[in-house]
Design an enzyme around this catalytic site. Structure first.
Site, PDB file in Angstrom:
ATOM      1  N   ASP A 107      37.945  45.365  32.943  1.00 41.58           N
ATOM      2  CA  ASP A 107      38.327  45.557  34.346  1.00 41.58           C
ATOM      3  C   ASP A 107      38.826  46.964  34.633  1.00 41.58           C
ATOM      4  O   ASP A 107      39.611  47.175  35.566  1.00 41.58           O
ATOM      5  CB  ASP A 107      39.413  44.547  34.725  1.00 41.58           C
ATOM      6  CG  ASP A 107      38.836  43.159  34.964  1.00 41.58           C
ATOM      7  OD1 ASP A 107      37.722  43.072  35.513  1.00 41.58           O
ATOM      8  OD2 ASP A 107      39.497  42.165  34.605  1.00 41.58           O
ATOM      9  N   ASP A 166      32.663  39.004  37.782  1.00 37.85           N
ATOM     10  CA  ASP A 166      33.657  39.999  38.191  1.00 37.85           C
ATOM     11  C   ASP A 166      33.274  41.410  37.735  1.00 37.85           C
ATOM     12  O   ASP A 166      33.598  42.406  38.399  1.00 37.85           O
ATOM     13  CB  ASP A 166      35.032  39.666  37.595  1.00 37.85           C
ATOM     14  CG  ASP A 166      35.413  38.203  37.692  1.00 37.85           C
ATOM     15  OD1 ASP A 166      34.574  37.350  37.330  1.00 37.85           O
ATOM     16  OD2 ASP A 166      36.552  37.903  38.086  1.00 37.85           O
TER      17      ASP A 166
END
Length: 770
Positions: A107, A166
């Site tokens: 991320d 994601d």
């Protein structure tokens, strides 16, 4: 299907710039509150019942949300130009530098694009770029070439080589890095990951799985399902939002048609499942007992749709996506979702983090707030949908070029309306030969610029200059007129602010000395300096320097047909030159069906009288608001704004070398003239032949970009109207309450600020962030 029905009813206008400004003002208030309550090494994630934030430390390597709060602060710096926001944003950004070598998280894009990415975009400080490149390298270390993915989630022992939707959002770090000094191979990693996501997470109907897992040793697909959704067969809504946004951003960088097709596929599914208010449940397939809304997914999709409308070519799709974004923003900025009047420290309420785990349910979420602010900023930069006659500036030359053909040789007049969509942009409207392949500014012969210091200037041979200083204001249209002599390699430029006089910006400036040979104005380039959509251009036209028509003693000989389409509100412009003095010369207009045999047949009349003055007919006789004399052989530029239905017109005259002067203010059409439905005939009448000539005569409809300008419409005795929403057959619409009341001194200063200057605005680098 309620939303889809409503979106087919035409362009949505319930959400407007006033609503965006109100929401941004509230966002500032909430952010100031948060800044005062948390240290610079802690980051808000979700709201707590006591009105404070659940915080995440800067050092949390597995946390994924730390980048959003500094991103919100950077957007406020961009919005206001105030140094205090830059100081705040920098403080919370630099506290994340320790994460730049973090190889434990997939991320890093979430952490670094909103923080360091916006920091570099808005300041040009190279120290930010260096951190971004290090972070991109750390993210690239998680790439698995066997499967072609960035692996995620080492903390989950049930997965061997997992892929989550994601990660589509994190690919921007690799794509940006490959274009800004990093390894070219990072781009291939991002594309391969997006393609694998498309094959294994995007279902045939456009819905998405959340997770796919692969065998570590063979790469074989082991599992497809969810972690945060309702079930393995359901569609977790925020995961679908990541796909919508992710494929759009990958297309921005790659222009790979597979990415655009994927973006539309997942978007169309998302829109098909939405309720009427445009805000989805946390999972599209959750049972009725669990149908809580997720404002964070709506905010991310609204932002993505505003970008996606620029990439699709089908006008119906553009309209669908645009209307959907407007509906979402209208709902999110309403009391139903905006946290105003509540105890929440956030901006949006009713977000859902991880429903199956019972974590962060029906709360404010920092990432929802970030994408909401981003969507508002994008809306302000592009407050109307794309259309064939409306062009937006682009960061890359290949996307910024519009072909004009190969016939624009000799002496040409170019006119267009340009609207800067932010203060302190670095936007260039440039021209090149039809044979030139434009890849750099040096290939443009004529360049009109809105410079980062806040005013217009024009390239003169070897550098930018301006005969007069003219500041530009965001979201305000300016009319540009260029007279270009291609044989002499010279051009002059005039700019007319809304409701003001035309100002000379360049007087016979030389074409750029380093530009290639130019035989025609074959290409116009709308080039941004730092991002797409810095400005827009409407009503672009190139024409010969102007046919010259001479006045005639007889009415028939002095008539010139203008067509039958000039209805409604029209702008007429021309140059007039008296060849004798004094004269009795009338320039008049009539309906195309009128047989003109006398002056009383002309509804609008501009006269150069025997008294040596310009005058205009007002109902029953000639008059003038201001005394404007004419002189022999002087060339006067005339502008007329005519409201045919209201039978009124206003006239401005610009003397040679002077400013525009109001001659007629909402004068009535001649009372004894025949009925006029359109301006179809031009009459050039004088006491003898060749008393004067008219050149460069143009007629154009007042466009949607011009209609909201209160100063212009006031001259016609009108007030701007709200554009109504029309319901499609079988659909019901409810107009959102949109107050047009002033927002006070704060908004006045906001729209007119000149303090904000992009430190890196003078360079035309390859930074690319939307």
């Amino acid at each position: 299907m309620g939303l889809v029905c409503a979106l087919g009813a035409g362009t949505a206008r319930a959400f407007d710039e006033a609503a965006a400004d109100r929401a941004l003002l509230f966002a500032q208030q909430q952010l100031v509150r948060t800044v005062s309550q948390i240290p610079t090494n802690q980051y808000p994630k979700s709201s707590l019942p006591n009105g404070t934030w659940r915080l995440v430390a800067a050092t949390d390597l597995l946390g994924w949300t730390q980048g959003f709060f500094p991103g919100e602060l950077w957007y406020m710096y961009q919005q206001t130009g105030l140094a205090t926001w830059r100081v705040r944003a920098d403080a919370w950004t630099r506290s994340l530098e320790g994460q730049k070598s973090n190889m434990l998280s997939h991320d890093l894009g979430f952490k670094f694009i909103p923080s360091y990415g916006l920091a570099y975009q808005l300041t040009g400080n190279d120290s930010y770029r260096q951190v971004l490149l290090t972070a991109a390298g750390a993210l690239a270390s998680r790439y698995n070439p066997r499967v072609g993915i960035i692996s995620c989630c080492d903390w989950n022992p049930d997965w061997q080589l997992p892929l989550v939707v994601d990660t589509m959002m994190n690919l921007e770090l690799l794509l940006w890095g490959s274009e800004n000094g990093g390894q070219a191979g990072w781009r291939d990693m991002a594309v391969n990951h997006a393609l694998r996501t498309l094959s294994d997470l995007v279902r045939p109907d456009g819905s998405t799985f959340h997770v796919a897992d692969y065998a570590r040793n063979t790469g074989a697909l082991r599992f497809q399902g969810t972690y945060q959704g309702y079930s393995n067969a359901s569609t977790w809504t925020r995961g679908q939002a990541w796909a919508v946004y992710g494929y759009t951003l990958v297309y921005r960088y790659t222009r790979d048609p597979r990415m655009l097709e994927a973006a539309q596929k997942v978007t169309d599914y998302y829109l098909s499942r939405l309720p009427a208010d445009g805000i989805p449940p946390w999972d599209f397939d959750a049972p009725a007992s669990q149908l809580l809304k997720d404002s964070s997914a709506a905010a991310a999709v609204a932002s993505a749709l505003l970008e996606l409308t620029n990439y699709v070519s089908d006008p119906s799709k553009q309209r669908l996506y645009w209307n959907a974004a407007m509906r979402m923003l209208d709902s999110l900025s309403s009391p139903a979702y905006l946290a105003a009047g509540t105890s929440s420290p956030g901006i949006l309420q009713h977000g859902v983090g991880h429903y199956p785990a019972g974590q962060e349910v029906d709360v404010s979420l920092a990432y929802g707030d970030y994408y909401f602010i981003e969507a508002l900023r994008r809306f302000k930069q592009q407050p109307m949908p794309p259309s064939p006659g409306l062009w937006f500036s682009k960061l890359y030359f290949a996307e910024a070029v519009h072909d004009l053909g190969s016939g624009n040789a000799g002496v040409r007049t170019v006119e267009f309306d340009v609207t800067p969509l932010d203060d302190s942009i670095d936007g260039v409207v440039g021209y090149a030969d039809s044979a030139t392949s434009v890849t750099a500014y040096s290939q443009l012969s004529m360049l009109v610029r809105m410079n980062p210091s806040g005013w217009f200037d024009v390239f003169n041979g070897t550098g930018y200059s301006a005969a007069n200083t003219l500041l530009y204001v965001a979201n305000t249209p300016y009319h540009v007129r260029i007279s270009a002599d291609l044989d002499a390699r010279q051009y002059s430029v005039w700019i007319r602010p809304s409701g003001g006089a035309e100002i000379l910006l360049a007087d016979r400036y030389a074409f750029r000395s380093t530009a290639p040979s130019i035989d025609d104005l074959g290409k116009v380039v709308l080039k941004s300096g730092t991002r797409d959509n810095e400005f827009r251009v409407a009503n672009h036209a190139v024409r010969p320097a102007g046919e010259t028509w001479y006045s005639r003693q007889g009415f028939y000989a002095g008539l010139h047909p203008l067509g039958t389409e000039n209805t409604g509100i029209q702008t007429l412009e021309f140059d007039v030159r008296p060849l004798r003095s004094p004269i009795d010369g009338v320039i008049g207009y009539a309906d195309s069906s009128t047989v003109v045999t006398e002056r009383s047949h002309l509804a609008m009349n501009l006269r150069m009288g025997l008294n040596g003055l310009f005058e205009t007919y007002n109902g029953s006789g000639y008059a003038a608001v201001n005394r404007v004399p004419y002189t022999l052989h002087g060339i006067y530029h005339v502008r007329i704004r005519a409201d045919v239905p209201a039978r009124r017109y206003s006239v401005w005259v610009r003397p040679p070398g002077g400013a525009e002067i109001l001659l007629a203010d909402r004068y009535a059409f001649r009372s004894d003239a025949p009925s006029v439905d359109e301006l179809g005939l031009l009459s050039l009448k004088s006491g003898s032949n060749d008393d004067y000539w008219v050149a460069n005569h143009t007629v154009r409809s007042v466009t949607g970009a011009e209609l909201p300008i209160r100063q212009e419409m006031a001259l016609l005795g009108e007030e701007p109207e709200m554009v109504p929403q029309e319901a499609a057959a079988g659909c019901s619409t409810t107009a959102g309450a949109s107050s047009l009341a002033p927002l006070g001194v704060w908004l006045w200063l906001l729209r007119r600020r000149r303090a904000f200057r992009l430190a890196a605005g003078a360079s035309h680098g390859h930074r690319r962030l939307s």
